[in-house]
Enzyme design. Structure first.
Site, short mmCIF file in Angstrom:
data_model
loop_
_atom_site.label_atom_id
_atom_site.label_comp_id
_atom_site.label_asym_id
_atom_site.label_seq_id
_atom_site.Cartn_x
_atom_site.Cartn_y
_atom_site.Cartn_z
CB THR A 1 17.90 3.46 -8.20
OG1 THR A 1 17.04 2.61 -7.93
CG2 THR A 1 17.25 3.16 -10.49
CG ASP B 1 17.41 -2.17 -3.30
OD1 ASP B 1 17.49 -2.25 -4.38
OD2 ASP B 1 16.09 -1.64 -2.41
CG ASP C 1 12.13 0.94 -3.57
OD1 ASP C 1 11.47 1.28 -4.18
OD2 ASP C 1 12.23 -0.73 -3.97
CB THR D 1 -7.73 6.54 6.00
OG1 THR D 1 -8.36 6.76 5.31
CG2 THR D 1 -6.77 8.13 6.12
CD GLN D 2 -7.81 0.33 3.89
OE1 GLN D 2 -8.63 -0.31 2.89
NE2 GLN D 2 -8.17 -0.93 4.76
N1 ASP Z 1 14.92 -0.21 -4.79
C1 ASP Z 1 15.32 1.36 -4.70
C2 ASP Z 1 15.93 1.06 -3.74
O1 ASP Z 1 14.81 1.85 -2.92
C3 ASP Z 1 14.58 1.98 -5.66
C4 ASP Z 1 14.84 3.64 -5.55
O2 ASP Z 1 15.91 3.89 -5.15
O3 ASP Z 1 13.79 3.96 -6.80
O4 ASP Z 1 16.97 1.03 -3.04
#
Ligand code: ASP
Length: 343
Positions: free
Chosen positions: A15, A59, A92, A279-280
């Site tokens: 992003t 991304d 992400d 662990t979750q």
């Molecule tokens: N979808 C974006 C990514 O992970 C989200 C981000 O950058 O915060 O590339």
């Protein structure tokens, strides 16, 4: 006048460097020069900054171990010339990539700081500028001529964390990451406050820096939930070529006591599958044997992931498999902290 500290910015996408495609309304990566021209403040920093970019910024949902190897190669080829590295990456999958790099870069003696943002750099309310500028300052931090940070870190919203201790916990807040099992390494306020006891020990003289690029992805993650049925478990355990399963259990490493469940796990282990108990929960860790519901897992020699994150567990598994660690010692090595990723 700039001091002699050289920082390499590695732009992979995310992003931070995205713009809106007005036809579709979606966010798309744009190129590095455009990204840099949005931050004239970089010229005011007291260090020399050079940038390198993935040919096609992505991304981070598109990240894979091949991209991790690409980042590792850029760091390897530039290691001697630069004092620190800042990797711009989508949030992400940042915890996965940064954890993976922590294993791939052995005997790291310089800072490698991952950062990104929740809003694009061109957005009025962006968090990108603070994240990027402070990451560069942290990468340039030195004491008596030596870098203060000698590990892979992740900087977001005023905190530098040990990368392999982090998890993305929020898709909305600027504070997108947490590290519940290890305190921040640096907190940014009026000053940059380094939490020295939380850094990796600098005691031992560093061995030569070594880069490992082979990651074996014959691995899987299975999260337990009440009602998990036998055919799902059998299908996962029977995946052809599967070598490691990260099993996300409940609480302190607990799982159901059903005979069929335990039998399936035992059979798979007898056939050579490594099963790692993590662990979750986001904080705390596995204590096998504490409850009756984990006693059997301990008896059948599940690997104890203790307080490791799932992101670090899966990337550590790929790294150990890629390094051809033998089946005999896999459990012992996995249960050893290699880069401060577990207690
Ligand atoms: N979808 C974006 C990514 O992970 C989200 C981000 O950058 O915060 O590339």
């Amino acid at each position: 006048m700039k001091n002699g500290t050289n920082i390499l910015l590695i732009y992979t996408g995310g992003t931070i460097g995205m713009v809106k495609d007005y036809e579709t309304g979606t966010l798309k990566a744009f190129n590095f020069d455009e990204l840099m021209s949005n931050i004239p403040e970089l010229n005011q920093l007291d260090c020399n900054i050079k940038g390198m970019s993935f040919e096609k910024p992505i991304d981070s949902s598109n990240m894979n171990p091949g991209h991790w190897a690409e980042i590792a190669t850029i760091i390897e080829e530039n290691y001697a010339v630069y004092d620190g590295f800042v990797v711009l990456h989508g949030s992400d999958t940042m915890s996965y990539s940064a954890s993976a790099l922590s294993f791939m870069l052995e005997n790291l003696a310089k800072p490698v700081i991952f950062t990104g943002s929740q809003l694009p750099i061109g957005d009025l309310r962006t968090d990108a500028k603070e994240n990027l500028i402070t990451s560069i300052q942290i990468a340039a931090l030195k004491e008596k001529g030596e870098p203060v940070i000698r590990e892979v870190g992740l900087y977001f919203e005023y905190k530098l964390y040990r990368a392999n201790r982090t998890t993305k916990i929020n898709a909305e807040h600027f504070e997108a990451f947490a590290s519940l099992n290890h305190p921040p390494l640096v907190e940014s306020g009026v000053h940059l406050n380094v939490n020295y006891p939380s850094l990796l020990s600098k005691e031992a003289l560093p061995q030569p820096f070594k880069v490992h690029k082979k990651m074996d992805n014959n691995v899987a993650i299975l999260k337990l939930f009440p009602g998990l049925n036998r055919s799902v478990l059998t299908s996962v355990l029977g995946i052809p070529g599967l070598k490691v399963l990260v099993l996300e259990t409940y609480g302190a490493g607990n799982a159901p006591l059903d005979d069929w469940f335990l039998k399936e796990l035992k059979n798979a282990i007898d056939k050579g599958l490594h099963i790692i108990n993590v662990t979750q929960c986001s904080g705390g860790g596995v204590a096998m044997g504490h409850y009756e519901t984990s006693e059997k897992l301990k008896e059948m020699q599940l690997i104890n992931g203790r307080d490791i994150t799932t992101e670090a567990a899966i990337s550590k598994a790929m790294y150990l498999l890629g390094s051809k660690v033998s089946d005999k010692v896999f459990k012992t090595i996995f249960e050893t902290s290699l880069r401060g990723e577990m207690l």
